[in-house]
Scaffold this active site. Structure first.
Site, PDB file in Angstrom:
ATOM      1  N   LYS A   9       0.826  -1.214   0.000  1.00 30.59           N
ATOM      2  CA  LYS A   9       0.000   0.000   0.000  1.00 30.59           C
ATOM      3  C   LYS A   9       0.868   1.275   0.000  1.00 30.59           C
ATOM      4  O   LYS A   9       2.068   1.210   0.274  1.00 30.59           O
ATOM      5  CB  LYS A   9      -0.934  -0.037   1.216  1.00 30.59           C
ATOM      6  CG  LYS A   9      -1.955  -1.184   1.172  1.00 30.59           C
ATOM      7  CD  LYS A   9      -2.996  -1.016   2.285  1.00 30.59           C
ATOM      8  CE  LYS A   9      -4.013  -2.131   2.272  1.00 30.59           C
ATOM      9  NZ  LYS A   9      -5.106  -1.908   3.256  1.00 30.59           N
ATOM     10  N   PHE A  57     -15.902   2.966   6.573  1.00 31.72           N
ATOM     11  CA  PHE A  57     -14.521   3.359   6.272  1.00 31.72           C
ATOM     12  C   PHE A  57     -14.214   3.397   4.772  1.00 31.72           C
ATOM     13  O   PHE A  57     -13.080   3.654   4.373  1.00 31.72           O
ATOM     14  CB  PHE A  57     -13.529   2.434   6.992  1.00 31.72           C
ATOM     15  CG  PHE A  57     -13.687   0.967   6.679  1.00 31.72           C
ATOM     16  CD1 PHE A  57     -13.118   0.420   5.535  1.00 31.72           C
ATOM     17  CD2 PHE A  57     -14.401   0.127   7.536  1.00 31.72           C
ATOM     18  CE1 PHE A  57     -13.253  -0.932   5.244  1.00 31.72           C
ATOM     19  CE2 PHE A  57     -14.541  -1.228   7.253  1.00 31.72           C
ATOM     20  CZ  PHE A  57     -13.966  -1.754   6.102  1.00 31.72           C
ATOM     21  N   ASN A 112      -2.024   0.321   6.598  1.00 29.90           N
ATOM     22  CA  ASN A 112      -1.597  -0.967   7.168  1.00 29.90           C
ATOM     23  C   ASN A 112      -0.707  -1.789   6.226  1.00 29.90           C
ATOM     24  O   ASN A 112      -0.686  -3.012   6.282  1.00 29.90           O
ATOM     25  CB  ASN A 112      -2.796  -1.765   7.716  1.00 29.90           C
ATOM     26  CG  ASN A 112      -3.758  -2.226   6.639  1.00 29.90           C
ATOM     27  OD1 ASN A 112      -3.611  -1.864   5.478  1.00 29.90           O
ATOM     28  ND2 ASN A 112      -4.736  -3.028   7.005  1.00 29.90           N
ATOM     29  N   GLU A 126      -9.217 -11.037  -7.838  1.00 26.20           N
ATOM     30  CA  GLU A 126      -8.345  -9.869  -7.631  1.00 26.20           C
ATOM     31  C   GLU A 126      -7.128  -9.909  -8.564  1.00 26.20           C
ATOM     32  O   GLU A 126      -6.709  -8.874  -9.082  1.00 26.20           O
ATOM     33  CB  GLU A 126      -7.907  -9.803  -6.163  1.00 26.20           C
ATOM     34  CG  GLU A 126      -9.078  -9.489  -5.239  1.00 26.20           C
ATOM     35  CD  GLU A 126      -8.688  -9.388  -3.773  1.00 26.20           C
ATOM     36  OE1 GLU A 126      -7.494  -9.584  -3.440  1.00 26.20           O
ATOM     37  OE2 GLU A 126      -9.577  -9.094  -2.950  1.00 26.20           O
TER      38      GLU A 126
HETATM   39  P1  AMP Z   1      -9.561  -5.945   3.095  1.00 26.61           P
HETATM   40  O1  AMP Z   1      -8.071  -5.993   2.920  1.00 26.61           O
HETATM   41  O2  AMP Z   1     -10.349  -6.374   1.933  1.00 26.61           O
HETATM   42  O3  AMP Z   1     -10.022  -6.490   4.409  1.00 26.61           O
HETATM   43  O4  AMP Z   1      -9.816  -4.376   3.106  1.00 26.61           O
HETATM   44  C1  AMP Z   1     -10.216  -3.673   4.150  1.00 26.61           C
HETATM   45  C2  AMP Z   1      -9.217  -2.599   4.400  1.00 26.61           C
HETATM   46  O5  AMP Z   1      -9.926  -1.476   4.865  1.00 26.61           O
HETATM   47  C3  AMP Z   1      -8.233  -2.965   5.490  1.00 26.61           C
HETATM   48  O6  AMP Z   1      -7.053  -3.549   4.988  1.00 26.61           O
HETATM   49  C4  AMP Z   1      -7.955  -1.622   6.141  1.00 26.61           C
HETATM   50  O7  AMP Z   1      -6.845  -0.974   5.559  1.00 26.61           O
HETATM   51  C5  AMP Z   1      -9.165  -0.765   5.837  1.00 26.61           C
HETATM   52  N1  AMP Z   1      -9.984  -0.475   7.022  1.00 26.61           N
HETATM   53  C6  AMP Z   1     -10.160   0.733   7.547  1.00 26.61           C
HETATM   54  N2  AMP Z   1     -10.954   0.680   8.632  1.00 26.61           N
HETATM   55  C7  AMP Z   1     -11.304  -0.608   8.797  1.00 26.61           C
HETATM   56  C8  AMP Z   1     -12.127  -1.307   9.738  1.00 26.61           C
HETATM   57  N3  AMP Z   1     -12.752  -0.667  10.724  1.00 26.61           N
HETATM   58  N4  AMP Z   1     -12.272  -2.650   9.593  1.00 26.61           N
HETATM   59  C9  AMP Z   1     -11.665  -3.307   8.572  1.00 26.61           C
HETATM   60  N5  AMP Z   1     -10.878  -2.683   7.657  1.00 26.61           N
HETATM   61  C10 AMP Z   1     -10.689  -1.354   7.758  1.00 26.61           C
END
Ligand code: AMP
Length: 137
Positions: A9, A57, A112, A126
């Protein structure tokens, strides 16, 4: 053998730790099949994270993912989907186990450091967003 999608990222790209993150994959039996550094557009990021469209978010996620270049990779190995997720650590770096990519390189739940597909089915989808079959070597 499985393939999964990894994204380094914008926060980790800005920190100049692309190589250190790739080393985690290669040192743990994962091989890079395809890789490119790109700048996601708003539309790219919204489509990629479509499943999160209704989450509170979503806006911040899209704005963060378009804030700078990312490195997208198709990586391959035994149990690659799960292995990649283990190497990444928990979504929230504060909860990530010591020695994981997020514990070592991430700052917050938004910034992250890495994305990894969460299932083999999503990995196929993906990977297909970023690479054609002939680019997976
Ligand atoms: P994924 O990788 O598909 O789980 O994408 C979700 C991404 O959204 C995470 O990697 C985080 O960087 C971001 N994010 C931000 N806030 C949250 C939250 N409260 N819960 C989960 N993901 C979050």
């Amino acid at each position: 053998m499985e393939k999964t999608l990894s994204i380094i990222k914008p926060d980790a790209v800005a920190k100049n730790v692309i190589g250190k993150i790739i080393d985690r994959f290669e040192s743990n039996g994962l091989r890079i099949c395809a890789m490119k550094k790109i700048q996601l557009t708003q539309e790219n990021a919204e489509n990629f994270y479509d499943i999160h469209r209704e989450r509170p978010f979503f806006g911040e996620l899209v704005s963060f993912m378009t804030s700078g270049p990312v490195v997208v990779m198709a990586i391959e190995g035994e149990n690659a989907v799960l292995k990649n997720r283990d190497l990444m650590g928990a979504t929230n770096p504060k909860e990530a186990e010591a020695g994981t990519i997020r514990a070592d390189f991430a700052d917050s739940i938004d910034a992250n450091a890495v994305h990894g597909s969460d299932s083999l089915e999503n990995a196929k989808t993906e990977i297909g967003i970023f690479f054609t079959d002939s680019e997976l070597l």
